[in-house]
Write a protein that holds these residues in place. Sequence first.
Motif, short mmCIF file in Angstrom:
data_model
loop_
_atom_site.label_atom_id
_atom_site.label_comp_id
_atom_site.label_asym_id
_atom_site.label_seq_id
_atom_site.Cartn_x
_atom_site.Cartn_y
_atom_site.Cartn_z
N ASP A 44 0.83 -1.21 0.00
CA ASP A 44 0.00 0.00 0.00
C ASP A 44 0.86 1.26 0.00
O ASP A 44 0.58 2.21 -0.74
CB ASP A 44 -0.93 0.01 1.22
CG ASP A 44 -2.11 -0.93 1.07
OD1 ASP A 44 -2.55 -1.14 -0.08
OD2 ASP A 44 -2.58 -1.45 2.10
N LEU B 105 2.70 1.78 -3.31
CA LEU B 105 1.76 2.30 -4.30
C LEU B 105 1.56 3.80 -4.13
O LEU B 105 1.59 4.56 -5.10
CB LEU B 105 0.41 1.57 -4.17
CG LEU B 105 -0.71 2.08 -5.06
CD1 LEU B 105 -0.44 1.74 -6.52
CD2 LEU B 105 -2.04 1.49 -4.61
N ASP C 276 -8.23 4.26 -1.35
CA ASP C 276 -7.71 2.91 -1.11
C ASP C 276 -7.88 2.49 0.34
O ASP C 276 -8.46 1.44 0.63
CB ASP C 276 -6.23 2.85 -1.51
CG ASP C 276 -5.63 1.47 -1.29
OD1 ASP C 276 -6.35 0.47 -1.42
OD2 ASP C 276 -4.42 1.40 -0.98
N LEU D 7 -12.31 1.90 -0.23
CA LEU D 7 -12.16 0.51 -0.70
C LEU D 7 -12.10 -0.46 0.48
O LEU D 7 -12.78 -1.50 0.49
CB LEU D 7 -10.92 0.38 -1.57
CG LEU D 7 -10.72 -0.94 -2.31
CD1 LEU D 7 -11.86 -1.16 -3.29
CD2 LEU D 7 -9.39 -0.95 -3.03
N LYS E 132 -10.81 -4.78 1.90
CA LYS E 132 -9.49 -5.00 1.30
C LYS E 132 -8.92 -3.69 0.77
O LYS E 132 -9.63 -2.93 0.12
CB LYS E 132 -9.57 -5.97 0.13
CG LYS E 132 -10.11 -7.32 0.47
CD LYS E 132 -10.25 -8.13 -0.80
CE LYS E 132 -11.16 -9.30 -0.57
NZ LYS E 132 -11.44 -10.01 -1.79
N THR E 133 -7.65 -3.46 1.04
CA THR E 133 -6.91 -2.42 0.34
C THR E 133 -6.22 -3.11 -0.83
O THR E 133 -6.34 -4.33 -0.99
CB THR E 133 -5.85 -1.78 1.26
OG1 THR E 133 -4.90 -2.79 1.63
CG2 THR E 133 -6.48 -1.17 2.50
N VAL E 134 -5.51 -2.37 -1.64
CA VAL E 134 -4.78 -2.99 -2.75
C VAL E 134 -3.75 -3.99 -2.20
O VAL E 134 -3.61 -5.10 -2.71
CB VAL E 134 -4.11 -1.92 -3.64
CG1 VAL E 134 -3.21 -2.56 -4.67
CG2 VAL E 134 -5.17 -1.06 -4.31
N GLY E 135 -3.06 -3.60 -1.13
CA GLY E 135 -2.06 -4.50 -0.53
C GLY E 135 -2.69 -5.74 0.08
O GLY E 135 -2.17 -6.85 -0.04
N LYS E 136 -3.82 -5.58 0.75
CA LYS E 136 -4.51 -6.74 1.35
C LYS E 136 -5.05 -7.67 0.26
O LYS E 136 -5.01 -8.89 0.38
CB LYS E 136 -5.64 -6.27 2.26
CG LYS E 136 -5.16 -5.44 3.42
CD LYS E 136 -5.38 -6.10 4.72
CE LYS E 136 -5.04 -5.26 5.92
NZ LYS E 136 -3.85 -4.49 5.91
N TRP E 137 -5.55 -7.09 -0.82
CA TRP E 137 -6.04 -7.89 -1.94
C TRP E 137 -4.90 -8.70 -2.55
O TRP E 137 -5.06 -9.87 -2.86
CB TRP E 137 -6.69 -6.97 -2.98
CG TRP E 137 -7.04 -7.66 -4.25
CD1 TRP E 137 -8.09 -8.51 -4.47
CD2 TRP E 137 -6.34 -7.56 -5.48
NE1 TRP E 137 -8.08 -8.94 -5.76
CE2 TRP E 137 -7.01 -8.38 -6.41
CE3 TRP E 137 -5.20 -6.88 -5.90
CZ2 TRP E 137 -6.58 -8.53 -7.73
CZ3 TRP E 137 -4.77 -7.02 -7.20
CH2 TRP E 137 -5.47 -7.83 -8.10
N THR E 138 -3.74 -8.06 -2.71
CA THR E 138 -2.59 -8.73 -3.30
C THR E 138 -2.10 -9.89 -2.44
O THR E 138 -1.70 -10.93 -2.97
CB THR E 138 -1.44 -7.72 -3.51
OG1 THR E 138 -1.94 -6.62 -4.27
CG2 THR E 138 -0.28 -8.34 -4.24
#
Length: 179
Positions: free
Chosen positions: A39, A42, A83, A87, A93-99
């Motif tokens: 996160d 990004l 984010d 989100l 989920k954040t982008v990092g948690k999703w990844t």
Amino acid sequence: MTPKIQTAKRASPERRAEHRVRVRYRAPFALRCGALLIDYILLALILTFSIMVARLMGGGARMAGGTAEKIGILITLVVAVLDLGVLAGLTGKTVGKWTTGLRIDRIHGGPPGIGWALLRHFVGYPASFVPLGVGFLVAAVNPTGRALHDFIANTVVVRENAAPIVAPARKTRPQRAQM
């Protein structure tokens, strides 16, 4: 003759498996750190590229009064709120948690909601960081895996699709003939 003793019936395997599916699996500390790192990387990339683009749009010369930096910071703040707040609040989920395959849940289940996600990330994270990062390390030693910011927002970070650990089936022994 002695009376037959009735034993308690065991729960069916389907019922036991159904119970295990509802168990939440806490997120490992290393994965949580990885998600946070993703996160922040990004956000740093967005800040860098938005400043570069703002300078290029300004004719290549340094803009007066650091306008390019102000534009970059504004864009980064908007992305951070989207984010880490919106989100994360709506999906967990954040982008990092999703990844990394993690999800933020309320203590009693479900996504945290935008207000709780904003509280978690913009109040809880600084509070976790201020005492030399001890608020983050709480997650490594806490049996529930919750850090200080999780306690502040009543959340828990869990693995998204962790398969339940199911004990292997017992082998049945052949029945002896009764006399």
